[in-house]
Scaffold this active site. Sequence first.
Site, PDB file in Angstrom:
ATOM      1  N   GLU A  52     108.377  74.634  63.020  1.00  0.00           N
ATOM      2  CA  GLU A  52     107.704  75.838  62.516  1.00  0.00           C
ATOM      3  C   GLU A  52     108.586  77.070  62.699  1.00  0.00           C
ATOM      4  O   GLU A  52     108.116  78.192  62.715  1.00  0.00           O
ATOM      5  CB  GLU A  52     106.360  76.043  63.220  1.00  0.00           C
ATOM      6  CG  GLU A  52     106.443  76.402  64.678  1.00  0.00           C
ATOM      7  CD  GLU A  52     106.478  75.184  65.603  1.00  0.00           C
ATOM      8  OE1 GLU A  52     106.228  75.382  66.801  1.00  0.00           O
ATOM      9  OE2 GLU A  52     106.755  74.066  65.142  1.00  0.00           O
ATOM     10  N   ASP A  74     109.407  82.446  64.338  1.00  0.00           N
ATOM     11  CA  ASP A  74     108.580  81.335  64.801  1.00  0.00           C
ATOM     12  C   ASP A  74     107.111  81.646  64.498  1.00  0.00           C
ATOM     13  O   ASP A  74     106.632  82.758  64.783  1.00  0.00           O
ATOM     14  CB  ASP A  74     108.760  81.124  66.302  1.00  0.00           C
ATOM     15  CG  ASP A  74     108.081  79.852  66.793  1.00  0.00           C
ATOM     16  OD1 ASP A  74     108.694  78.787  66.678  1.00  0.00           O
ATOM     17  OD2 ASP A  74     106.933  79.946  67.271  1.00  0.00           O
ATOM     18  N   ILE A  75     106.386  80.677  63.901  1.00  0.00           N
ATOM     19  CA  ILE A  75     104.965  80.865  63.608  1.00  0.00           C
ATOM     20  C   ILE A  75     104.177  80.729  64.913  1.00  0.00           C
ATOM     21  O   ILE A  75     104.296  79.732  65.622  1.00  0.00           O
ATOM     22  CB  ILE A  75     104.463  79.825  62.594  1.00  0.00           C
ATOM     23  CG1 ILE A  75     105.325  79.851  61.330  1.00  0.00           C
ATOM     24  CG2 ILE A  75     103.002  80.084  62.241  1.00  0.00           C
ATOM     25  CD1 ILE A  75     104.988  78.753  60.337  1.00  0.00           C
TER      26      ILE A  75
END
Length: 322
Positions: free
Chosen positions: A239, A195-196
């Site tokens: 994302e 996950d960003i």
Amino acid sequence: MRTSMLSKNKSTTSHLELFNFYKDSSLARMINFINEAIVVVDSNGTMEMVNTNASSLLGLSRDELLSENLLNFINDETGQIQSHVIQCLDNAAQNALETPPFEVSLTQRSQSHRDISVEISVSSLPEELSSSNSLFFCILRDLTLHKAEYAALKRKAETDFLTGLANRHKFSDYLSSQWTKCSSEGSPLSVILIDIDHFKAFNDEYGHIAGDRCLKRIGELLSLSMPNRDTLAARYGGEEFAIILPNCASQTAQLLAIRIKRHLAQLSARHFVLASNKKLTVSMGVATNENQRYENITSLLQAADTLLYQAKSRGRDQICFL
């Protein structure tokens, strides 16, 4: 007992004589006007009539094809398909009915000698059209373009448009198949969720165009980081990304996650927005099904997701694994 279909029971001369016998008949005129590749064969599979479309498909002139056996063009080392064709001819001879179409790989006799996918339909001919010979009507349909179009559509349906990675649908299908395969073989199966960190804030500050560039670049880096063809990288959510690692033990999966994180750490906002040097970071969760640790796919994914959120709750920019 029938002789082998691969043997020629007539000479080239007799084929030419037979073609001359039929050349003024309604059958010969009919197959030349049909907009399909048509081959008329005898009970041994030897070609008695060929129209122009079949000549183009098989890569030889009509005269050359009249001395050939249709089965010589079939690309199958096991001989199973040839046997199936023999059975189809038997069925057509006994029942005077069309057999269901079946797919084969044929080798064109052109300079390239390339293999093409072809659908063959076999049916018997009425006695008034086949004279005293037992002749069979074969329609050859080139599936090459159709299969290429289908493969392109399938890739499109399984691919995330922005990143070029597998989409969520492809991820789920592949994870299911690999779970079954690895479970039956007793092999480990690892999943990495990525996950960003603070991506919403990134989008709000720099705009969605920069955000899309960021997602696309991360997709490219993940594709380059895959260790082999059996692994699959996918865009799991907005994302969030996911990686499936068949036959991959927990320690190996953890090392790969560390390497991927190191590659992603080299990215900064300046790759997408010239005025900023803010670093991009990711949080990761790694779970491995070894020794039947998890009951099913759902429990494996839940474990990876729990570890991912554990990494985020501990301050982000880190990897959590069991």
